[in-house]
Motif scaffolding. Structure first.
Motif, PDB file in Angstrom:
ATOM      1  N   GLY A  20       0.816  -1.207   0.000  1.00  0.00           N
ATOM      2  CA  GLY A  20       0.000   0.000   0.000  1.00  0.00           C
ATOM      3  C   GLY A  20       0.847   1.252   0.000  1.00  0.00           C
ATOM      4  O   GLY A  20       2.080   1.205   0.114  1.00  0.00           O
ATOM      5  N   GLU A  21       0.205   2.389  -0.117  1.00  0.00           N
ATOM      6  CA  GLU A  21       0.895   3.668  -0.233  1.00  0.00           C
ATOM      7  C   GLU A  21       1.745   3.973   0.995  1.00  0.00           C
ATOM      8  O   GLU A  21       2.783   4.627   0.893  1.00  0.00           O
ATOM      9  CB  GLU A  21      -0.115   4.785  -0.474  1.00  0.00           C
ATOM     10  N   ASP A  22       1.333   3.500   2.170  1.00  0.00           N
ATOM     11  CA  ASP A  22       2.127   3.769   3.376  1.00  0.00           C
ATOM     12  C   ASP A  22       3.540   3.231   3.238  1.00  0.00           C
ATOM     13  O   ASP A  22       4.505   3.886   3.672  1.00  0.00           O
ATOM     14  CB  ASP A  22       1.452   3.144   4.602  1.00  0.00           C
ATOM     15  N   ALA A  23       3.678   2.046   2.653  1.00  0.00           N
ATOM     16  CA  ALA A  23       5.006   1.465   2.481  1.00  0.00           C
ATOM     17  C   ALA A  23       5.835   2.292   1.510  1.00  0.00           C
ATOM     18  O   ALA A  23       7.028   2.550   1.743  1.00  0.00           O
ATOM     19  CB  ALA A  23       4.885   0.018   2.001  1.00  0.00           C
ATOM     20  N   PHE A  24       5.224   2.709   0.404  1.00  0.00           N
ATOM     21  CA  PHE A  24       5.955   3.517  -0.571  1.00  0.00           C
ATOM     22  C   PHE A  24       6.381   4.851   0.044  1.00  0.00           C
ATOM     23  O   PHE A  24       7.506   5.313  -0.159  1.00  0.00           O
ATOM     24  CB  PHE A  24       5.081   3.751  -1.807  1.00  0.00           C
ATOM     25  N   ALA A  25       5.477   5.467   0.802  1.00  0.00           N
ATOM     26  CA  ALA A  25       5.804   6.747   1.427  1.00  0.00           C
ATOM     27  C   ALA A  25       6.939   6.594   2.428  1.00  0.00           C
ATOM     28  O   ALA A  25       7.831   7.459   2.524  1.00  0.00           O
ATOM     29  CB  ALA A  25       4.559   7.316   2.110  1.00  0.00           C
ATOM     30  N   GLU A  26       6.934   5.501   3.183  1.00  0.00           N
ATOM     31  CA  GLU A  26       8.004   5.280   4.153  1.00  0.00           C
ATOM     32  C   GLU A  26       9.338   5.052   3.460  1.00  0.00           C
ATOM     33  O   GLU A  26      10.385   5.532   3.920  1.00  0.00           O
ATOM     34  CB  GLU A  26       7.639   4.070   5.032  1.00  0.00           C
ATOM     35  N   ALA A  27       9.338   4.347   2.344  1.00  0.00           N
ATOM     36  CA  ALA A  27      10.579   4.138   1.591  1.00  0.00           C
ATOM     37  C   ALA A  27      11.110   5.456   1.049  1.00  0.00           C
ATOM     38  O   ALA A  27      12.332   5.709   1.077  1.00  0.00           O
ATOM     39  CB  ALA A  27      10.338   3.144   0.448  1.00  0.00           C
ATOM     40  N   ARG A  28      10.214   6.306   0.573  1.00  0.00           N
ATOM     41  CA  ARG A  28      10.666   7.624   0.086  1.00  0.00           C
ATOM     42  C   ARG A  28      11.199   8.468   1.237  1.00  0.00           C
ATOM     43  O   ARG A  28      12.221   9.153   1.100  1.00  0.00           O
ATOM     44  CB  ARG A  28       9.504   8.337  -0.608  1.00  0.00           C
ATOM     45  N   ARG A  29      10.523   8.418   2.378  1.00  0.00           N
ATOM     46  CA  ARG A  29      10.964   9.217   3.523  1.00  0.00           C
ATOM     47  C   ARG A  29      12.345   8.797   4.001  1.00  0.00           C
ATOM     48  O   ARG A  29      13.210   9.646   4.280  1.00  0.00           O
ATOM     49  CB  ARG A  29       9.948   9.103   4.665  1.00  0.00           C
ATOM     50  N   ARG A  30      12.569   7.480   4.063  1.00  0.00           N
ATOM     51  CA  ARG A  30      13.847   6.969   4.550  1.00  0.00           C
ATOM     52  C   ARG A  30      14.899   6.879   3.443  1.00  0.00           C
ATOM     53  O   ARG A  30      16.064   6.646   3.736  1.00  0.00           O
ATOM     54  CB  ARG A  30      13.638   5.574   5.159  1.00  0.00           C
ATOM     55  N   ASP A  31      14.462   7.024   2.189  1.00  0.00           N
ATOM     56  CA  ASP A  31      15.363   6.921   1.040  1.00  0.00           C
ATOM     57  C   ASP A  31      16.045   5.555   1.010  1.00  0.00           C
ATOM     58  O   ASP A  31      17.268   5.441   0.885  1.00  0.00           O
ATOM     59  CB  ASP A  31      16.416   8.042   1.063  1.00  0.00           C
ATOM     60  N   VAL A  32      15.222   4.508   1.111  1.00  0.00           N
ATOM     61  CA  VAL A  32      15.716   3.127   1.055  1.00  0.00           C
ATOM     62  C   VAL A  32      14.846   2.342   0.077  1.00  0.00           C
ATOM     63  O   VAL A  32      13.722   2.739  -0.232  1.00  0.00           O
ATOM     64  CB  VAL A  32      15.688   2.450   2.446  1.00  0.00           C
ATOM     65  N   PRO A  33      15.341   1.205  -0.425  1.00  0.00           N
ATOM     66  CA  PRO A  33      14.526   0.386  -1.331  1.00  0.00           C
ATOM     67  C   PRO A  33      13.421  -0.356  -0.579  1.00  0.00           C
ATOM     68  O   PRO A  33      13.437  -0.507   0.647  1.00  0.00           O
ATOM     69  CB  PRO A  33      15.538  -0.614  -1.920  1.00  0.00           C
ATOM     70  N   LEU A  34      12.481  -0.834  -1.358  1.00  0.00           N
ATOM     71  CA  LEU A  34      11.483  -1.778  -0.872  1.00  0.00           C
ATOM     72  C   LEU A  34      12.016  -3.191  -1.017  1.00  0.00           C
ATOM     73  O   LEU A  34      12.687  -3.507  -2.002  1.00  0.00           O
ATOM     74  CB  LEU A  34      10.193  -1.673  -1.688  1.00  0.00           C
ATOM     75  N   LEU A  35      11.718  -4.029  -0.035  1.00  0.00           N
ATOM     76  CA  LEU A  35      11.927  -5.465  -0.167  1.00  0.00           C
ATOM     77  C   LEU A  35      10.534  -6.083  -0.151  1.00  0.00           C
ATOM     78  O   LEU A  35       9.861  -6.088   0.883  1.00  0.00           O
ATOM     79  CB  LEU A  35      12.782  -6.011   0.973  1.00  0.00           C
ATOM     80  N   VAL A  36      10.097  -6.569  -1.311  1.00  0.00           N
ATOM     81  CA  VAL A  36       8.753  -7.129  -1.449  1.00  0.00           C
ATOM     82  C   VAL A  36       8.874  -8.649  -1.458  1.00  0.00           C
ATOM     83  O   VAL A  36       9.524  -9.228  -2.332  1.00  0.00           O
ATOM     84  CB  VAL A  36       8.079  -6.637  -2.743  1.00  0.00           C
ATOM     85  N   SER A  37       8.244  -9.288  -0.484  1.00  0.00           N
ATOM     86  CA  SER A  37       8.263 -10.749  -0.363  1.00  0.00           C
ATOM     87  C   SER A  37       6.864 -11.275  -0.638  1.00  0.00           C
ATOM     88  O   SER A  37       5.909 -10.922   0.051  1.00  0.00           O
ATOM     89  CB  SER A  37       8.713 -11.164   1.041  1.00  0.00           C
TER      90      SER A  37
END
Length: 656
Positions: free
Chosen positions: A26-43
């Motif tokens: 969801g958007e919360d995960a994307f927003a958190e990745a942008r805020r922290r400037d880190v990649p997503l790990l999608v499992s």
């Protein structure tokens, strides 16, 4: 602390206590990745997946691995069964980047969701090295990483590469039979080598095609699957697939969709050939569905795990010693011989799956032994159950149970189909829009995809044809209206997601069958049936356009177009339309209805009981008697009033 405790997915709930700080998609995960400037790990995985459990125990429950994941990534856990769209786009990326796919699927993506590194199962030491390497690349080689993500997205943005094809002809289906014959295993049944998956949709096509060669391939395969270890010889129901070429050693997870599809095929085999084996397997599988897969709300659960007590298949296998303990020395030895539990055993510690390669002469003893072993097995630790209700798979189960109940005079099976339909109608269906999943009577937040609309419409139409309850015809029409309004690709096919659904980096579209009928071919079948009941040119033309891909696949990839080929057989056959008029409770109406159900012309539709269905309009009683009208394209022959005459009319239908 992760955020999965309120999820409706049992798979996500399995990870709610991990030390990994999981997000739902969801958007919360994307927003958190942008805020922290880190990649997503999608499992991505699912609850009955054996290797998903292995990776969870090795890595996601390990404190050090979780620490690395939490520090370096925003971690997203996805149930592929709840979000087939997310699974589809990342699986496309995984197979494009690695040459293979599977679950668990591991994807590293930019905060925009663009994948730049993918894989499947990783053992913990390798996974920890991968975590460090990807994080280092993100920090020190950001431009290259972003460029890789952009390159993958651009490469996958063009949708399906499958060209459009013309409307299939009789030559198309004959070509498909020849293509299937090239990979047919005449010794062990099925197509190709190990592993072997149940080719449910291909078998339906072969039964509909009906030539001696097609029937031989179907019957050989159906018999081999039913007698091997992939079929549960005690409780009924089929495992997901056989790891060997002989249907002996199963991968033990049991999926609703496999069993719904196979139940329908075995019932149709019995209808076409009268096979006692087909009858037994169909009824045992139906009873298994009702006994082990029904939810308290009346739907059907998604899957049973492969594992119990941490061991794959432990619930299902037996040693000769265990058989003797359950049955006594003499009958235990008899059971070991009858069920092929001899020699060193299929698995460790001398345990074997049960097979029934020949029917013992003493049928009464076999029934007695089965019942006692089933009771003894009930004391074992049972595999876990994923009890979420998936709309598409329940649609498949509704169709299978309704038809099986009608064919074998089992009203309890029809009642179960109706109860599942009522759950979908009351909980999943809001106007003409579907929610894909529910659990414990609570609808999920996931929008239905094309296969949901198509398979539920198929189930509702089958239920109408059995019960004459026009509400199911009406609901199917609403669903198919959404298919035509929201899913077209503009060139005769369909996307797998609606035009107002969540925008991913790719809009998924795959016209080929996999473990279930493709959304496109399933939609074609339901649209064709609805057109036959209504005379709608719009629905028929859409169905014909959607199966054009079959003409392209038939010569080289027929195994991935089984449902499309089955729909093509229905188009070539008309399909036959039967309108039965008369009071539903009148024995004469019931006899005509049964004669129509037993005919089994490819894709035949039956209208009964309500003049609100267009095919029924103007079809009156004949001399005050219930009557049947055999039609094609709403052009009908003279009505008949006896079941024998109706059967004769259906047998005399002109060949395509």
């Amino acid at each position: 602390m992760n955020r999965l405790k309120d999820a409706t997915s049992p798979y996500l709930l399995q990870h709610a206590d991990n030390p990994v700080d999981w997000h739902e998609w969801g958007e919360d995960a994307f927003a958190e990745a942008r805020r922290r400037d880190v990649p997503l790990l999608v499992s991505v995985g699912y609850s009955a997946c054996h290797w998903c459990h292995v990776m969870a125990h090795e890595s996601f429950e390990d404190a050090e691995t979780a620490r690395m994941m939490n520090e370096l990534f925003v971690n997203v856990k996805v149930d592929r069964e709840e979000r087939p769209d997310v699974d589809a786009v990342y699986m496309n990326a995984t197979t494009a980047m690695t040459g293979h796919g599977g679950w668990p699927m591991t994807v590293f993506a930019t905060p925009e969701g663009h994948p730049f590194y993918t894989g499947t199962y990783f053992p913990r030491p390798q996974f920890q090295r991968l975590l460090s390497g990807v994080a280092q690349a993100w920090t020190q080689e950001r431009d290259e990483v972003l460029a890789q993500g952009t390159k993958v997205v651009e490469a996958l943005s063009h949708g399906s590469d499958l060209p459009e094809g013309p409307l299939p002809t009789a030559e198309t289906t004959e070509t498909a039979v020849r293509d299937l014959a090239r990979t047919f295993d005449a010794t062990r049944g099925g197509f190709g080598g190990a592993p072997k998956f149940p080719p449910s949709m291909v078998l339906e096509f072969l039964l509909r095609h009906g030539t001696p060669e097609a029937m031989a391939m179907a019957e050989n395969t159906l018999s081999a699957m039913a007698r091997g270890g992939m079929y549960d010889q005690l409780g009924g129901g089929f495992a997901r697939y056989s790891v060997d070429a002989g249907w002996v050693v199963p991968h033990f997870e049991k999926m609703l969709y496999d069993n719904a599809l196979l139940l329908r095929v075995y019932a149709h085999w019995w209808r076409s050939a009268g096979s006692p084996l087909a009858r037994r397997v169909a009824l045992e599988t139906a009873d298994w569905l009702l006994r082990e897969m029904r939810t308290p709300e009346g739907g059907f659960a998604s899957a049973l795990d492969a594992d119990s007590e941490g061991v794959e298949g432990r619930f299902y296998v037996w040693t000769p010693k265990e058989l003797r303990a359950a049955l006594g020395e003499e009958r235990g030895a008899w059971a070991a011989s009858a069920f092929e539990v001899t020699g060193p055993g299929t698995f460790e510690h001398g345990a074997s799956v049960l097979q029934l390669l020949t029917d013992p002469a003493d049928a009464a003893l076999l029934a007695e032994v089965r019942a006692e072993l089933l009771a003894a097995r009930a004391a074992r630790v049972r595999p876990g159950r994923d009890d979420k209700v998936v709309a598409a798979w329940n649609g498949l189960a509704i169709a299978a149970l309704a038809e099986t109940g009608a064919l074998f005079d089992r009203p309890d099976l029809v009642d179960a189909a109706r109860a599942a339909a009522e759950l979908l109608d009351g909980l999943h269906l809001d106007g003409a829009r579907l929610t894909r999943t529910s659990r414990d009577g609570r609808a999920g937040a996931n929008a239905g995809v094309l296969e949901d609309y198509a398979d539920v419409a198929e189930g509702f139409l089958a239920l109408y044809g059995v019960t004459g309850e026009s509400r199911w015809f009406d609901r199917a029409g609403a669903l198919l209206g959404t298919v035509l309004d929201r899913f077209p690709d503009g060139s005769g096919g369909f996307y797998d997601t609606a035009d107002d659904g969540e925008r991913l980096f790719q809009r998924p579209q795959d016209p080929t069958d996999n473990a279930t009928p493709s959304g496109q071919f399933a939609a074609a079948g339901a649209l064709l049936s609805y057109a036959a009941l209504t005379g709608s040119a719009r629905h028929r033309e859409a169905a014909q356009a959607a199966i054009g891909a079959v003409s392209v696949l038939a010569g080289k990839h027929a195994r991935f177009a089984g449902w499309g080929l089955a729909v093509a057989e229905a188009v070539l056959g008309g399909p036959v339309e039967v309108a039965i008029t008369g009071p539903l409770g009148d024995p004469r109406t019931i006899a005509l209805h049964r004669a129509a159900l037993m005919a089994g012309a490819p894709g035949m539709v039956i209208a009964i009981g309500d003049e609100g269905v267009p095919l029924m309009e103007g079809r009156g009683l004949v001399g005050g008697l219930p009557a049947a009208y055999v039609c094609r394209a709403f052009t009908c022959r003279a009505p008949v009033t006896s079941p024998a005459d109706l059967a004769s009319e259906l047998r005399a239908s002109p060949a395509r």
